[in-house]
Design a protein around this motif. Structure first.
Motif, PDB file in Angstrom:
ATOM      1  N   SER A 213      74.155  42.129  81.464  1.00 42.32           N
ATOM      2  CA  SER A 213      73.121  41.710  80.516  1.00 42.32           C
ATOM      3  C   SER A 213      73.274  42.485  79.211  1.00 42.32           C
ATOM      4  CB  SER A 213      71.719  41.953  81.089  1.00 42.32           C
ATOM      5  OG  SER A 213      71.534  41.217  82.289  1.00 42.32           O
ATOM      6  N   ARG A 214      73.130  41.748  78.105  1.00 39.62           N
ATOM      7  CA  ARG A 214      73.193  42.398  76.801  1.00 39.62           C
ATOM      8  C   ARG A 214      71.913  43.181  76.534  1.00 39.62           C
ATOM      9  NH1 ARG A 214      76.754  40.952  72.968  1.00 39.62           N
ATOM     10  NH2 ARG A 214      75.201  41.188  71.302  1.00 39.62           N
ATOM     11  N   GLY A 215      72.076  44.326  75.918  1.00 38.08           N
ATOM     12  CA  GLY A 215      70.926  45.172  75.602  1.00 38.08           C
ATOM     13  C   GLY A 215      70.253  44.739  74.321  1.00 38.08           C
ATOM     14  N   SER A 216      69.603  43.576  74.349  1.00 38.02           N
ATOM     15  CA  SER A 216      68.915  43.078  73.160  1.00 38.02           C
ATOM     16  C   SER A 216      67.825  42.108  73.592  1.00 38.02           C
ATOM     17  CB  SER A 216      69.891  42.389  72.203  1.00 38.02           C
ATOM     18  OG  SER A 216      70.495  41.258  72.831  1.00 38.02           O
ATOM     19  N   GLY A 217      66.912  41.838  72.695  1.00 34.76           N
ATOM     20  CA  GLY A 217      65.833  40.905  73.004  1.00 34.76           C
ATOM     21  C   GLY A 217      64.750  40.975  71.945  1.00 34.76           C
ATOM     22  N   GLY A 218      63.564  40.507  72.297  1.00 33.35           N
ATOM     23  CA  GLY A 218      62.426  40.520  71.385  1.00 33.35           C
ATOM     24  C   GLY A 218      61.141  40.609  72.183  1.00 33.35           C
ATOM     25  N   ARG A 219      60.136  41.277  71.619  1.00 32.68           N
ATOM     26  CA  ARG A 219      58.868  41.474  72.331  1.00 32.68           C
ATOM     27  C   ARG A 219      57.708  41.071  71.426  1.00 32.68           C
ATOM     28  NH1 ARG A 219      59.290  41.863  77.476  1.00 32.68           N
ATOM     29  NH2 ARG A 219      57.717  43.487  77.780  1.00 32.68           N
ATOM     30  N   TRP A 220      56.741  40.369  72.034  1.00 30.85           N
ATOM     31  CA  TRP A 220      55.544  39.951  71.335  1.00 30.85           C
ATOM     32  C   TRP A 220      54.408  40.943  71.593  1.00 30.85           C
ATOM     33  CZ3 TRP A 220      55.179  36.033  67.888  1.00 30.85           C
ATOM     34  CH2 TRP A 220      56.196  35.079  67.897  1.00 30.85           C
ATOM     35  N   GLY A 221      53.439  40.950  70.689  1.00 29.99           N
ATOM     36  CA  GLY A 221      52.276  41.801  70.883  1.00 29.99           C
ATOM     37  C   GLY A 221      51.262  41.632  69.768  1.00 29.99           C
ATOM     38  N   TRP A 222      50.337  42.566  69.680  1.00 27.40           N
ATOM     39  CA  TRP A 222      49.303  42.538  68.656  1.00 27.40           C
ATOM     40  C   TRP A 222      49.064  43.957  68.173  1.00 27.40           C
ATOM     41  CZ3 TRP A 222      44.677  45.232  68.957  1.00 27.40           C
ATOM     42  CH2 TRP A 222      44.411  45.833  70.200  1.00 27.40           C
ATOM     43  N   GLY A 223      48.440  44.070  67.006  1.00 22.52           N
ATOM     44  CA  GLY A 223      48.163  45.396  66.473  1.00 22.52           C
ATOM     45  C   GLY A 223      46.941  45.403  65.574  1.00 22.52           C
ATOM     46  N   ALA A 224      46.292  46.553  65.494  1.00 27.70           N
ATOM     47  CA  ALA A 224      45.157  46.767  64.599  1.00 27.70           C
ATOM     48  C   ALA A 224      45.445  47.999  63.754  1.00 27.70           C
ATOM     49  CB  ALA A 224      43.870  46.954  65.395  1.00 27.70           C
ATOM     50  N   THR A 225      45.123  47.912  62.475  1.00 26.42           N
ATOM     51  CA  THR A 225      45.424  48.990  61.535  1.00 26.42           C
ATOM     52  C   THR A 225      44.192  49.333  60.717  1.00 26.42           C
ATOM     53  OG1 THR A 225      47.754  48.346  61.329  1.00 26.42           O
ATOM     54  CG2 THR A 225      46.838  49.656  59.541  1.00 26.42           C
ATOM     55  N   GLY A 226      43.971  50.623  60.523  1.00 22.68           N
ATOM     56  CA  GLY A 226      42.930  51.103  59.615  1.00 22.68           C
ATOM     57  C   GLY A 226      43.546  52.081  58.636  1.00 22.68           C
ATOM     58  N   GLY A 227      43.139  52.012  57.390  1.00 18.08           N
ATOM     59  CA  GLY A 227      43.731  52.907  56.398  1.00 18.08           C
ATOM     60  C   GLY A 227      42.821  53.127  55.214  1.00 18.08           C
ATOM     61  N   VAL A 228      43.253  54.001  54.324  1.00 22.59           N
ATOM     62  CA  VAL A 228      42.533  54.255  53.080  1.00 22.59           C
ATOM     63  C   VAL A 228      43.564  54.415  51.966  1.00 22.59           C
ATOM     64  CG1 VAL A 228      42.436  56.757  53.468  1.00 22.59           C
ATOM     65  CG2 VAL A 228      40.776  55.669  51.933  1.00 22.59           C
ATOM     66  N   ALA A 229      43.284  53.798  50.821  1.00 24.64           N
ATOM     67  CA  ALA A 229      44.181  53.850  49.667  1.00 24.64           C
ATOM     68  C   ALA A 229      43.482  54.565  48.517  1.00 24.64           C
ATOM     69  CB  ALA A 229      44.583  52.440  49.238  1.00 24.64           C
ATOM     70  N   PHE A 230      44.266  55.271  47.721  1.00 23.42           N
ATOM     71  CA  PHE A 230      43.761  55.945  46.519  1.00 23.42           C
ATOM     72  C   PHE A 230      44.284  55.209  45.294  1.00 23.42           C
ATOM     73  CE2 PHE A 230      44.347  58.993  43.040  1.00 23.42           C
ATOM     74  CZ  PHE A 230      43.051  59.477  42.900  1.00 23.42           C
ATOM     75  N   MET A 231      43.375  54.723  44.450  1.00 20.55           N
ATOM     76  CA  MET A 231      43.764  53.955  43.268  1.00 20.55           C
ATOM     77  C   MET A 231      44.307  54.895  42.187  1.00 20.55           C
ATOM     78  SD  MET A 231      41.541  51.335  40.906  1.00 20.55           S
ATOM     79  CE  MET A 231      41.392  50.088  42.172  1.00 20.55           C
TER      80      MET A 231
END
Length: 242
Positions: A169-187
Motif C-alpha cells: 500500500s502506498r503511504g498517501s491518502g486524504g482525511r476529512w474533518g472539521w475545525g473551530a478557530t478563535g482569534g484576535v487581530a490588532f489593527m
C-alpha cells in the motif's frame, strides 16, 4: 470694542476658511476609501497531528519517527464578505503546506540511511465572523473573531525520494474533518494612519492586521479508522482587508 478684542475677532474670521478646508479634506479622504469586499490572511505555526492517539494503535509511530516536534505549516486564506454592519461575516477558503523529516527505520527497528518525511496539505472551507465594529466606530484596535469550517487534508509519507510503500500500500491518502478557530487581530492602521490611507488609495488595501489564533480540529474521517490528523494549534500572521 478694545483693539485686542477686535484683533481676536479678525483672527477667528481668518481661521474659519482654513477650518472649513480641513473639514472638506477629511470628508474627501473618507469618501475616497475603496469599498471592502474581502480579505486575505497569511499565517504560520506548528501542526502536530494526533497520529499516536488513534484508537487501537500499537506503539507511537509519529514520536518514533519525528519526535515530539510539530510540522512547520504555512497557510493562505482568501475571504469574501457577505455582511458588513455590526461586525463582518463571510466565507473563506484556505490552503496550506507542512512537512516534517525524520530518520527512516529498518524492519528490525534500527535507523536506516534514508530520510523519511510526513507532508500535509490542509484545505478548509469556513464561515467566520469578526467584531470589527468597535475598531471602526470607537477606535479600539483589537478585533476578536471566530471560524467554523470543513477540512480536507491530503497527506503522504516519503522514504528517500519516493512515496513510501508498505505491505503493498502506498503511504498517501486524504482525511476529512472539521475545525473551530478563535482569534484576535490588532489593527495596524492606528500606528500609521497616513500610511494606511496611502495603502488604500494606492493598492486598495483598506486595513491591515497582525493576529494570533487557536484552532481545535478533528481530522479523522469523523471518527473513522486510519491516520488521525487531528490537531490543536496556534498560528500567527498578517491579514489584509481589500
Amino acid at each position: 470694542m478694545s483693539r485686542a478684542s477686535a484683533l481676536g475677532v479678525v483672527a477667528l474670521l481668518a481661521a474659519l476658511p482654513a477650518l472649513g478646508q480641513d473639514t472638506v479634506v477629511m470628508e474627501e479622504e473618507v469618501s475616497l476609501r475603496s469599498p471592502r469586499t474581502g480579505g486575505i490572511q497569511f499565517r504560520m505555526g506548528g501542526y502536530k497531528p494526533l497520529i499516536d492517539e488513534e484508537p487501537g494503535l500499537t506503539g507511537t509511530p509519529y514520536k518514533d519517527y519525528f519526535g515530539d516536534e510539530s510540522l512547520l505549516t504555512f497557510e493562505v486564506e482568501l475571504q469574501r464578505y457577505f455582511y458588513q454592519g455590526v461586525g463582518t461575516a463571510g466565507v473563506g477558503f484556505s490552503a496550506g503546506y507542512g512537512e516534517k523529516y525524520g530518520t527512516a527505520k529498518l524492519s528490525s527497528g534500527a535507523d536506516a540511511a534514508e530520510r523519511t518525511s510526513l507532508r500535509l496539505v490542509p484545505l478548509s472551507f469556513n464561515v467566520f465572523y469578526k467584531f470589527d465594529y468597535a475598531a471602526f466606530e470607537w477606535g479600539i484596535p483589537l478585533v476578536p473573531y471566530g471560524k467554523l469550517g470543513l477540512i480536507y487534508t491530503p497527506w503522504w509519507v516519503t522514504k528517500g525520494a519516493d512515496t513510501e510503500v508498505a505491505n503493498g500500500s502506498r503511504g498517501s491518502g486524504g482525511r476529512w474533518g472539521w475545525g473551530a478557530t478563535g482569534g484576535v487581530a490588532f489593527m495596524l492602521d492606528v500606528l500609521e494612519p497616513r500610511f494606511a490611507r496611502d495603502f488604500d488609495s494606492d493598492l486598495g488595501v483598506n486595513h491591515s492586521y497582525i493576529f494570533a489564533e487557536y484552532t481545535y480540529a478533528d481530522v479523522d474521517n469523523f471518527g473513522g479508522p486510519g491516520l488521525n490528523l487531528s490537531n490543536r494549534r496556534w498560528m500567527f500572521g498578517l491579514a489584509l482587508d481589500y
